[in-house]
Write an enzyme that holds these catalytic residues in place. Structure first.
Site, PDB file in Angstrom:
ATOM      1  N   PHE A 137     -11.269   9.737 -10.960  1.00  0.00           N
ATOM      2  CA  PHE A 137     -11.036   8.299 -10.211  1.00  0.00           C
ATOM      3  C   PHE A 137     -12.407   7.783  -9.556  1.00  0.00           C
ATOM      4  CE2 PHE A 137      -9.553   5.424  -6.674  1.00  0.00           C
ATOM      5  CZ  PHE A 137      -8.636   4.551  -7.473  1.00  0.00           C
ATOM      6  N   ASP A 214      -7.070  16.384  -6.273  1.00  0.00           N
ATOM      7  CA  ASP A 214      -6.631  14.818  -5.806  1.00  0.00           C
ATOM      8  C   ASP A 214      -5.349  15.093  -6.389  1.00  0.00           C
ATOM      9  OD1 ASP A 214      -5.960  12.410  -5.583  1.00  0.00           O
ATOM     10  OD2 ASP A 214      -8.050  11.691  -5.793  1.00  0.00           O
ATOM     11  N   TYR A 239       0.844   5.476  -0.765  1.00  0.00           N
ATOM     12  CA  TYR A 239       1.476   4.234  -1.262  1.00  0.00           C
ATOM     13  C   TYR A 239       1.792   4.032  -2.665  1.00  0.00           C
ATOM     14  CZ  TYR A 239      -3.574   3.829  -2.450  1.00  0.00           C
ATOM     15  OH  TYR A 239      -4.910   4.108  -2.770  1.00  0.00           O
ATOM     16  N   LYS A 240       1.581   5.333  -3.433  1.00  0.00           N
ATOM     17  CA  LYS A 240       1.914   5.271  -5.103  1.00  0.00           C
ATOM     18  C   LYS A 240       3.309   5.837  -4.908  1.00  0.00           C
ATOM     19  CE  LYS A 240      -2.750   5.481  -6.113  1.00  0.00           C
ATOM     20  NZ  LYS A 240      -4.029   6.205  -6.488  1.00  0.00           N
ATOM     21  N   ARG A 388      -1.286   0.253 -18.969  1.00  0.00           N
ATOM     22  CA  ARG A 388      -0.712   1.440 -18.167  1.00  0.00           C
ATOM     23  C   ARG A 388       0.894   1.026 -17.912  1.00  0.00           C
ATOM     24  NH1 ARG A 388      -3.616   4.090 -12.996  1.00  0.00           N
ATOM     25  NH2 ARG A 388      -3.044   1.926 -12.278  1.00  0.00           N
TER      26      ARG A 388
HETATM   27  C1  LIG Z   1      -5.251   5.694  -5.926  1.00  0.00           C
HETATM   28  C2  LIG Z   1      -6.199   7.012  -5.866  1.00  0.00           C
HETATM   29  C3  LIG Z   1      -7.187   6.946  -4.958  1.00  0.00           C
HETATM   30  C4  LIG Z   1      -7.396   5.944  -3.810  1.00  0.00           C
HETATM   31  O1  LIG Z   1      -7.923   6.103  -2.668  1.00  0.00           O
HETATM   32  P1  LIG Z   1      -7.923   5.232  -1.351  1.00  0.00           P
HETATM   33  O2  LIG Z   1      -8.655   5.668  -0.471  1.00  0.00           O
HETATM   34  O3  LIG Z   1      -6.859   4.940  -0.878  1.00  0.00           O
HETATM   35  O4  LIG Z   1      -8.593   3.728  -1.846  1.00  0.00           O
HETATM   36  C5  LIG Z   1      -7.964   7.867  -4.872  1.00  0.00           C
HETATM   37  N1  LIG Z   1      -8.033   8.958  -5.933  1.00  0.00           N
HETATM   38  C6  LIG Z   1      -7.109   8.732  -6.767  1.00  0.00           C
HETATM   39  C7  LIG Z   1      -6.922   9.836  -7.972  1.00  0.00           C
HETATM   40  C8  LIG Z   1      -6.328   7.721  -6.869  1.00  0.00           C
HETATM   41  O5  LIG Z   1      -5.447   7.439  -8.093  1.00  0.00           O
END
Ligand SMILES: *Cc1c(COP(=O)(O)O)cnc(C)c1O
Length: 416
Positions: A137, A214, A239-240, A388
């Site tokens: 990411f 992560d 939030y996911k 997706r």
């Molecule tokens: C959604 C996501 C993030 C998001 O990070 P934020 O600080 O909440 O914007 C980070 N890493 C991964 C792998 C994600 O899928």
């Protein structure tokens, strides 16, 4: 022989042990759908922003009227001081395979990843390399670029195919006695590939390095066993699949024995031994609290409480079982109905390597996604050419998937 996917969806819904829980999420019933303009007919983005639970409406109102509005500052003592650790314990038990006292809710995912990466590197003085992959990411890659500049370290990149993910062999080939940290995603945000976390963790440890996983696309969707896998540190979104709402604070896990030996880089008053002594210098607490920096985001934690409790109640194994049926449904539909139109599946077919979403490739996916959004069918688009299909198990029915996939087919046909 062609499959009747409508009938199959109905059968799968009838046999779904989690089906009844879907109604606990706002917007899932037909009455709300038809009376609320813009309510999605198929929501394929629960892996980016989960739906709210109806229970959260009452919880947030009670929080405003009672906890904050009436009890005011007394609520810090009565409940809020311990909330980041109590909620962390619930997330750990429900979704991470983590014994209590190792998970807390804190800053945003990006900020927690920074803090934890720095903390891990600090525990490996003299080592100069950070291992990461080209398809992680963006925030993970950008943070590590910044840390490498800040500490004068070298980034060791693993090249990853965008329809696959990082393998143990790739990690074994790059770790050595210079490696301080390996930071990877367990489920790849693009392809949905699920890495072999226990094997990669062991390879990292054998090289004497620390690992930060992560788990943003894993938590609440696949089975995670942090204690069993002997993971050092993990961070993930709320939030996911945890349905905590936009910008809900993230959580982090730090294995018990590491809590007294690693130091976090943002030393705030909440991480000290007796924060209300307000002493002259920073003296970190000898447990998980040392990773908290300052006043915790209590407002942002409210909406994740009920979904986390629900996952604990139904079990992550049951969530994962439904997730695999949902992703398999999309793969089968694609193979039979969409493949003749040129669509390919970019997500691993092997359930052992498949996370909670399916990515479908076709040259026109960007355009297709925009057209679907106009019709309240909500997947999302990721380069290169990927649609997706996120399938949040607690909030998605098979009928909903069927409706959405039929619209994908019709819209693709209309593009000619
Ligand atoms: C959604 C996501 C993030 C998001 O990070 P934020 O600080 O909440 O914007 C980070 N890493 C991964 C792998 C994600 O899928």
């Amino acid at each position: 022989m062609t499959t009747n996917f409508d009938t199959r969806a109905a059968e799968l819904d009838a046999a779904d042990p989690l089906a009844a829980h879907r109604a606990k999420f706002f917007g899932t019933d037909e009455a709300t759908q038809s009376s609320t303009p813009g309510m999605p007919l198929a929501y394929f983005d629960g892996n980016s922003l989960g739906r709210p639970m109806s229970a959260s409406f009452d919880r947030i109102e009670a929080f405003l009227r009672h906890d904050w509005g009436t009890r005011l500052i007394r609520s810090w003592d009565e409940q809020w001081l311990d909330l980041p650790l109590e909620l962390g314990n619930k997330i750990g038990a429900a979704a991470l395979g983590a014994a209590p006292g190792q998970t807390f809710v804190g800053d945003s995912t990006s900020v927690l990843l920074y803090k934890m990466a720095r903390a891990a590197i600090g525990a490996r003085p003299g080592r100069t390399e950070i291992v990461l992959d080209t398809d992680n990411f963006p925030t993970d890659r950008y943070l590590l670029e910044g840390i490498a500049d800040e500490l004068n370290m070298t980034l060791r990149w693993i090249e990853v195919d965008t329809s696959s993910g990082v393998t143990p062999e790739q990690v074994a080939a790059v770790v050595n006695s210079n490696t301080a940290l390996v930071l990877l995603s367990h489920v790849a945000y693009r392809s949905g590939f699920m890495a072999d976390a226990p094997a990669i963790t062991k390879i990292t440890h054998d090289a004497g390095a620390l690992i930060v996983w992560d788990l943003s696309h894993s938590v609440g969707s696949v089975v995670v066993e942090l204690d069993k896998w002997n993971v050092d540190i993990a961070v993930g979104c709320s939030y996911k699949y945890l349905c905590g709402g936009p910008g809900a604070p993230a959580w982090a896990y730090v294995r018990k024995d590491l809590q007294t030996v690693i130091e976090q880089p943002i030393q705030g008053w909440w991480g000290t031994k007796n924060m209300f002594l307000m002493g002259p210098g920073y003296d970190p607490e000898n447990d998980l609290r040392r990773f908290i920096t300052g006043t915790t985001p209590v407002v942002g934690m409210q909406a994740m409480i009920d979904p986390v409790e629900l996952i604990g109640e139904v079990s992550i194994e049951a969530v994962r079982a439904k997730s695999l049926l949902l992703t398999q449904f999309v793969i089968d539909y694609t193979d039979e109905v969409l493949a003749p139109l040129g669509v390919t599946v970019a997500t691993p077919r092997d359930p052992a390597h498949r996370g909670g979403h399916v990515t479908l490739n076709h040259p026109h996916m960007r355009e297709l996604n925009a057209l679907l959004w106009k019709e309240d069918i909500i997947p999302d688009y990721r380069d290169p050419h990927g649609l997706r299909i996120g399938l949040s198990p607690l909030t998605t029915s098979f009928e909903e998937v069927f409706i959405g996939m039929e619209r994908v087919k019709e819209t693709l046909l209309s593009l000619g």
